[in-house]
Design a protein around this motif. Structure first.
Motif, short mmCIF file in Angstrom:
data_model
loop_
_atom_site.label_atom_id
_atom_site.label_comp_id
_atom_site.label_asym_id
_atom_site.label_seq_id
_atom_site.Cartn_x
_atom_site.Cartn_y
_atom_site.Cartn_z
N LEU A 110 0.74 -1.22 -0.06
CA LEU A 110 -0.05 0.06 -0.04
C LEU A 110 0.79 1.26 -0.04
O LEU A 110 0.45 2.33 -0.42
CB LEU A 110 -1.07 0.03 1.31
N SER B 34 -1.87 4.21 -7.28
CA SER B 34 -3.18 3.97 -6.56
C SER B 34 -4.07 3.00 -6.87
O SER B 34 -4.90 2.52 -6.22
CB SER B 34 -4.01 5.39 -6.68
N THR C 280 -3.73 0.13 -4.73
CA THR C 280 -4.64 0.40 -3.45
C THR C 280 -6.08 0.03 -3.62
O THR C 280 -6.71 -0.71 -2.79
CB THR C 280 -4.32 1.70 -3.00
N TRP D 151 -6.43 -3.65 -3.76
CA TRP D 151 -6.34 -4.36 -2.49
C TRP D 151 -7.47 -4.22 -1.56
O TRP D 151 -8.07 -4.98 -0.81
CB TRP D 151 -5.12 -3.63 -1.58
N VAL E 72 -0.09 2.48 7.00
CA VAL E 72 0.21 3.64 6.11
C VAL E 72 0.46 4.66 6.84
O VAL E 72 1.47 5.52 6.46
CB VAL E 72 -0.83 3.80 5.08
N TYR F 136 1.21 8.62 1.53
CA TYR F 136 -0.08 7.73 1.04
C TYR F 136 -1.20 8.12 1.84
O TYR F 136 -2.20 7.16 1.59
CB TYR F 136 0.31 6.57 0.57
N LEU G 241 -5.12 6.88 0.71
CA LEU G 241 -6.10 5.89 1.27
C LEU G 241 -7.35 6.18 1.87
O LEU G 241 -8.51 5.65 1.50
CB LEU G 241 -5.09 4.93 2.14
#
Length: 80
Positions: A22, A27, A30, A33, A60, A67, A71
């Motif tokens: 992550l 992106s 992410t 995921w 994160v 980031y 998220l």
């Protein structure tokens, strides 16, 4: 619906191991995921899903704070 607890645990562990990715500039990974994590919710493993998302946020925020906002924005999207 009965859920195979062992398969849920395996899937949870797999996603937990992939959490380190992550902290990557992509992106799309992410989002992918989070979609995988969402599968836990779909099979009725809400608890595992919530714990996994909480741990991902903590990870994160601690290891790659640049980031963290991304998220949060992806998680706040209505699709997730």
């Amino acid at each position: 619906m009965l859920v195979d607890k062992e398969r849920v645990r395996e899937y949870y562990r797999m996603l937990k191991d992939e959490m380190i990715d992550l902290c990557h500039s992509d992106s799309e990974y992410t989002k992918m995921w989070i979609e995988k994590a969402k599968n836990l919710r779909l099979v009725g493993a809400w608890y595992h899903y919530m714990i996994l998302i909480r741990k991902a946020k903590e990870y994160v925020r601690k290891n790659c704070p640049c980031y963290y906002q991304r998220l949060l924005s992806i998680l706040s999207n209505k699709r997730f």
